[in-house]
Enzyme design. Structure first.
Site, PDB file in Angstrom:
ATOM      1  N   GLY A  13      13.848 -60.731 -39.065  1.00 36.25           N
ATOM      2  CA  GLY A  13      14.581 -61.143 -37.880  1.00 36.25           C
ATOM      3  C   GLY A  13      16.009 -60.631 -37.786  1.00 36.25           C
ATOM      4  O   GLY A  13      16.836 -61.235 -37.098  1.00 36.25           O
ATOM      5  N   ASN A  15      17.104 -58.026 -36.196  1.00 38.50           N
ATOM      6  CA  ASN A  15      17.385 -57.686 -34.786  1.00 38.50           C
ATOM      7  C   ASN A  15      17.557 -58.950 -33.940  1.00 38.50           C
ATOM      8  O   ASN A  15      18.390 -58.986 -33.038  1.00 38.50           O
ATOM      9  CB  ASN A  15      16.275 -56.805 -34.214  1.00 38.50           C
ATOM     10  CG  ASN A  15      16.477 -55.342 -34.557  1.00 38.50           C
ATOM     11  OD1 ASN A  15      17.362 -54.693 -34.013  1.00 38.50           O
ATOM     12  ND2 ASN A  15      15.681 -54.825 -35.492  1.00 38.50           N
ATOM     13  N   ARG A  66      -7.999 -62.733 -29.731  1.00 36.04           N
ATOM     14  CA  ARG A  66      -6.666 -62.380 -29.236  1.00 36.04           C
ATOM     15  C   ARG A  66      -6.291 -63.198 -28.012  1.00 36.04           C
ATOM     16  O   ARG A  66      -5.145 -63.604 -27.837  1.00 36.04           O
ATOM     17  CB  ARG A  66      -6.636 -60.896 -28.842  1.00 36.04           C
ATOM     18  CG  ARG A  66      -5.972 -60.042 -29.863  1.00 36.04           C
ATOM     19  CD  ARG A  66      -5.978 -58.596 -29.460  1.00 36.04           C
ATOM     20  NE  ARG A  66      -6.128 -57.784 -30.646  1.00 36.04           N
ATOM     21  CZ  ARG A  66      -5.142 -57.475 -31.474  1.00 36.04           C
ATOM     22  NH1 ARG A  66      -3.929 -57.873 -31.238  1.00 36.04           N
ATOM     23  NH2 ARG A  66      -5.366 -56.757 -32.549  1.00 36.04           N
ATOM     24  N   MET A  91       4.985 -57.919 -34.772  1.00 40.59           N
ATOM     25  CA  MET A  91       4.021 -56.920 -35.216  1.00 40.59           C
ATOM     26  C   MET A  91       2.587 -57.239 -34.772  1.00 40.59           C
ATOM     27  O   MET A  91       1.635 -56.889 -35.466  1.00 40.59           O
ATOM     28  CB  MET A  91       4.109 -56.747 -36.737  1.00 40.59           C
ATOM     29  CG  MET A  91       5.497 -56.325 -37.229  1.00 40.59           C
ATOM     30  SD  MET A  91       6.187 -54.856 -36.405  1.00 40.59           S
ATOM     31  CE  MET A  91       5.406 -53.576 -37.375  1.00 40.59           C
ATOM     32  N   ARG A  92       2.421 -57.887 -33.631  1.00 41.89           N
ATOM     33  CA  ARG A  92       1.089 -58.085 -33.063  1.00 41.89           C
ATOM     34  C   ARG A  92       0.987 -57.242 -31.806  1.00 41.89           C
ATOM     35  O   ARG A  92       1.936 -57.178 -31.006  1.00 41.89           O
ATOM     36  CB  ARG A  92       0.831 -59.554 -32.675  1.00 41.89           C
ATOM     37  CG  ARG A  92       0.964 -60.542 -33.789  1.00 41.89           C
ATOM     38  CD  ARG A  92       0.041 -60.279 -34.950  1.00 41.89           C
ATOM     39  NE  ARG A  92      -1.364 -60.358 -34.620  1.00 41.89           N
ATOM     40  CZ  ARG A  92      -2.341 -59.925 -35.417  1.00 41.89           C
ATOM     41  NH1 ARG A  92      -2.044 -59.357 -36.588  1.00 41.89           N
ATOM     42  NH2 ARG A  92      -3.600 -60.042 -35.073  1.00 41.89           N
ATOM     43  N   ASN A 108      11.101 -54.231 -26.009  1.00 43.53           N
ATOM     44  CA  ASN A 108      10.691 -54.058 -27.412  1.00 43.53           C
ATOM     45  C   ASN A 108      11.613 -53.042 -28.060  1.00 43.53           C
ATOM     46  O   ASN A 108      12.093 -52.121 -27.391  1.00 43.53           O
ATOM     47  CB  ASN A 108       9.251 -53.532 -27.462  1.00 43.53           C
ATOM     48  CG  ASN A 108       8.777 -53.302 -28.885  1.00 43.53           C
ATOM     49  OD1 ASN A 108       8.995 -54.137 -29.771  1.00 43.53           O
ATOM     50  ND2 ASN A 108       8.118 -52.167 -29.127  1.00 43.53           N
ATOM     51  N   HIS A 110      11.591 -50.174 -31.048  1.00 44.60           N
ATOM     52  CA  HIS A 110      10.642 -49.411 -31.847  1.00 44.60           C
ATOM     53  C   HIS A 110      11.413 -48.380 -32.670  1.00 44.60           C
ATOM     54  O   HIS A 110      12.287 -47.683 -32.126  1.00 44.60           O
ATOM     55  CB  HIS A 110       9.631 -48.707 -30.935  1.00 44.60           C
ATOM     56  CG  HIS A 110       8.585 -47.959 -31.697  1.00 44.60           C
ATOM     57  ND1 HIS A 110       7.562 -48.607 -32.368  1.00 44.60           N
ATOM     58  CD2 HIS A 110       8.419 -46.633 -31.938  1.00 44.60           C
ATOM     59  CE1 HIS A 110       6.808 -47.696 -32.973  1.00 44.60           C
ATOM     60  NE2 HIS A 110       7.302 -46.504 -32.732  1.00 44.60           N
ATOM     61  N   ASP A 146       3.825 -49.202 -27.236  1.00 48.04           N
ATOM     62  CA  ASP A 146       5.069 -48.450 -27.452  1.00 48.04           C
ATOM     63  C   ASP A 146       5.316 -47.428 -26.335  1.00 48.04           C
ATOM     64  O   ASP A 146       5.708 -46.278 -26.577  1.00 48.04           O
ATOM     65  CB  ASP A 146       5.058 -47.756 -28.828  1.00 48.04           C
ATOM     66  CG  ASP A 146       4.997 -48.767 -29.955  1.00 48.04           C
ATOM     67  OD1 ASP A 146       5.492 -49.883 -29.765  1.00 48.04           O
ATOM     68  OD2 ASP A 146       4.425 -48.442 -31.008  1.00 48.04           O
TER      69      ASP A 146
HETATM   70  C1  GAR Z   1      12.736 -53.116 -37.076  1.00 54.25           C
HETATM   71  O1  GAR Z   1      13.047 -51.932 -37.769  1.00 54.25           O
HETATM   72  C2  GAR Z   1      12.003 -52.787 -35.787  1.00 54.25           C
HETATM   73  O2  GAR Z   1      12.428 -51.601 -35.180  1.00 54.25           O
HETATM   74  C3  GAR Z   1      10.595 -52.659 -36.275  1.00 54.25           C
HETATM   75  O3  GAR Z   1      10.443 -53.681 -37.229  1.00 54.25           O
HETATM   76  C4  GAR Z   1      11.710 -53.929 -37.858  1.00 54.25           C
HETATM   77  C5  GAR Z   1      11.978 -55.416 -37.778  1.00 54.25           C
HETATM   78  O4  GAR Z   1      13.098 -55.768 -38.530  1.00 54.25           O
HETATM   79  N1  GAR Z   1       9.663 -52.813 -35.208  1.00 54.25           N
HETATM   80  C6  GAR Z   1       8.485 -52.224 -35.158  1.00 54.25           C
HETATM   81  O5  GAR Z   1       8.080 -51.484 -36.033  1.00 54.25           O
HETATM   82  C7  GAR Z   1       7.666 -52.539 -33.924  1.00 54.25           C
HETATM   83  N2  GAR Z   1       6.540 -51.680 -33.826  1.00 54.25           N
HETATM   84  P1  GAR Z   1      13.821 -57.166 -38.290  1.00 54.25           P
HETATM   85  O6  GAR Z   1      12.746 -58.256 -38.410  1.00 54.25           O
HETATM   86  O7  GAR Z   1      14.810 -57.252 -39.409  1.00 54.25           O
HETATM   87  O8  GAR Z   1      14.451 -57.157 -36.946  1.00 54.25           O
END
Ligand code: GAR
Length: 198
Positions: A13, A15, A66, A91-92, A108, A110, A146
Site C-alpha cells: 500500500g 501508493n 469472479r 492484483m485482481r 490504475n 501500472h 492495463d
Molecule cells: C506498484 O509498483 C504498482 O505499480 C504495482 O504494484 C506495486 C504496488 O505497490 N501494480 C501492478 O503491478 C498492477 N498491475 P504498493 O502496494 O506499495 O503500492
C-alpha cells in the site's frame, strides 16, 4: 464538495499512502475507504493509522466465482459512495461488467510505460527487451487489462547494471509522485497528462 476516493490495494500500500497523504488541505478529494482483497495486506494497517476506514474482502472463498467477488466489492463501494476509485497495487483482474460500472471514474497505476508490458513482470520484460527507458503509467481503467486512456507517465533511464529489483526500487518513489499528481488533476476534471522524468 470534495470528491470521495476509494483506494483498492492487495499489498504494502505504499501508493495508497502517497495518495492519502496528499488528499489534504485544498486538495479536491478525500479518501473514504481502503479496500483489500487480501486480509493480510500491509496497507490495511497503514490506512488505519491514517484514520481511513478499511475493509478486506478476501477473494479466496469465492474461488472461480469472479461475479460473486465483484458483487461483494460493488456492495462495499455502494456503501462508501466513492466518486473515484484508485487501484493501487490491486492484483485482481476485474471483469468488463465491473469496469463498465466505473468507467471514467477508475484509475490504475501500472509499472511500465504502457502500452508496453501489460500484465506482470514488467521490469524483467523491459530489461530483456534491452529498453533504454522504463517507467510507470497511470491510466483510466477500461474492460481491457492495463489499457484505457493514459493520464500520466514517469520515466527513468535504464542503467547497464540494472536488475528487475533495482528498476522497481528506483521507480517506486516516482510512482508516489505520479499517482497523486494525476489524481489531483483527475479530481479537478483536468485531463492534461502528467509527465515526470526520474
Ligand atoms: C506498484 O509498483 C504498482 O505499480 C504495482 O504494484 C506495486 C504496488 O505497490 N501494480 C501492478 O503491478 C498492477 N498491475 P504498493 O502496494 O506499495 O503500492
Amino acid at each position: 464538495m470534495n470528491k470521495r476516493v476509494a483506494i483498492l490495494i492487495s499489498g504494502g500500500g505504499s501508493n495508497m499512502v502517497a495518495l492519502a497523504e496528499t488528499m489534504r488541505g485544498d486538495h479536491p478529494a478525500r479518501p473514504v475507504l481502503v479496500l483489500s482483497n487480501n486480509p493480510d495486506a500491509g496497507g490495511l494497517a497503514k490506512a488505519r493509522k491514517l484514520n481511513i476506514p478499511t475493509l478486506a474482502i478476501d477473494h479466496k472463498p469465492f474461488g472461480k466465482d469472479r461475479a460473486g467477488f465483484e458483487a461483494a466489492l460493488q456492495s462495499a463501494l455502494a456503501t462508501a459512495k466513492p466518486d473515484i476509485i484508485c487501484l493501487a497495487g490491486f492484483m485482481r483482474i476485474l471483469t468488463a461488467d465491473f469496469t463498465r460500472n466505473w468507467e471514467g471514474k477508475m484509475l490504475n497505476i501500472h509499472p511500465s510505460l504502457l502500452p508496453k508490458y501489460k500484465g506482470l513482470h514488467t521490469h524483467a520484460r523491459a530489461l530483456e527487451a534491452g529498453d533504454a527507458a522504463h517507467g510507470c503509467t497511470v491510466h483510466e481503467v477500461t474492460a481491457e487489462l492495463d489499457d484505457g486512456p493514459i493520464r500520466g507517465q514517469a520515466r527513468i533511464a535504464v542503467r547497464p547494471d540494472d536488475t528487475a529489483d533495482t528498476l522497481a526500487a528506483r521507480l517506486l518513489p516516482l510512482e508516489h509522485q505520479l499517482y497523486p499528481a494525476v489524481l489531483r488533476r483527475f479530481a479537478q476534471g483536468d485531463d492534461t497528462p502528467v509527465n515526470l522524468q526520474g
